[in-house]
Design a protein around this motif. Structure first.
Motif, mmCIF file in Angstrom:
data_model
loop_
_atom_site.group_PDB
_atom_site.id
_atom_site.type_symbol
_atom_site.label_atom_id
_atom_site.label_comp_id
_atom_site.label_asym_id
_atom_site.label_seq_id
_atom_site.Cartn_x
_atom_site.Cartn_y
_atom_site.Cartn_z
ATOM 1 N N TYR A 167 0.791 -1.145 0.125
ATOM 2 C CA TYR A 167 -0.139 -0.004 0.211
ATOM 3 C C TYR A 167 0.985 1.529 -0.212
ATOM 4 O O TYR A 167 0.608 2.025 -0.329
ATOM 5 N N ALA A 190 1.136 4.159 -3.221
ATOM 6 C CA ALA A 190 0.467 5.126 -2.778
ATOM 7 C C ALA A 190 2.398 6.366 -2.563
ATOM 8 O O ALA A 190 1.737 7.583 -3.473
ATOM 9 N N TYR A 200 -3.538 7.830 -5.990
ATOM 10 C CA TYR A 200 -3.277 6.918 -4.521
ATOM 11 C C TYR A 200 -3.515 7.678 -2.977
ATOM 12 O O TYR A 200 -3.488 6.948 -2.115
ATOM 13 N N SER A 242 -6.366 9.490 -1.526
ATOM 14 C CA SER A 242 -7.940 8.740 -1.597
ATOM 15 C C SER A 242 -7.107 6.857 -0.573
ATOM 16 O O SER A 242 -6.310 5.998 -2.129
ATOM 17 N N LYS A 243 -7.595 6.549 0.760
ATOM 18 C CA LYS A 243 -7.218 5.556 0.816
ATOM 19 C C LYS A 243 -8.215 4.362 1.274
ATOM 20 O O LYS A 243 -7.899 3.138 1.864
ATOM 21 N N TRP A 302 -9.190 1.519 -3.238
ATOM 22 C CA TRP A 302 -8.065 0.689 -3.804
ATOM 23 C C TRP A 302 -7.348 -0.047 -2.784
ATOM 24 O O TRP A 302 -6.952 -1.281 -3.474
ATOM 25 N N GLN A 303 -6.842 -0.202 -1.870
ATOM 26 C CA GLN A 303 -6.939 -0.839 -1.008
ATOM 27 C C GLN A 303 -6.761 -2.486 -0.774
ATOM 28 O O GLN A 303 -6.242 -3.699 -0.844
#
Length: 87
Positions: A17, A21, A27, A30-31, A34-35
């Motif tokens: 992650y 990022a 990315y 906004s987390k 997508w994680q």
């Protein structure tokens, strides 16, 4: 890409992650979703495998790694799988 750029060829989900990022500005903001997508794809795609921690390596989170296949084969397979979702 994240797994290919490490000497051990394994990373925790948190490290993956962070790589995403850090290397893809979109990315960073906004987390949320997508994680989950990354975790889902890593767990279902046969190109990836779970790698257990050594007893001497403390921590709760396990590692994800690439299966022992040539990188070219893995990339081609990922592209085929992603294209199949849209046809």
């Amino acid at each position: 890409m994240a797994l290919q750029n490490t000497p051990e060829k394994k990373l925790t989900l948190s490290q993956i992650y962070n790589y995403v990022a850090d290397n893809f500005p979109f990315y960073r903001k906004s987390k949320v979703g997508w994680q989950n997508s990354i975790r889902h794809n890593l767990s279902l795609n046969e190109c990836f495998k779970k790698v257990a921690r050594d007893d001497s390596d403390p921590g709760e989170e396990g590692f994800m790694g690439l299966r022992d296949q040539p990188v070219r084969f893995v990339c081609a397979k990922l592209i085929r799988c992603s294209r199949a979702d849209f046809t």
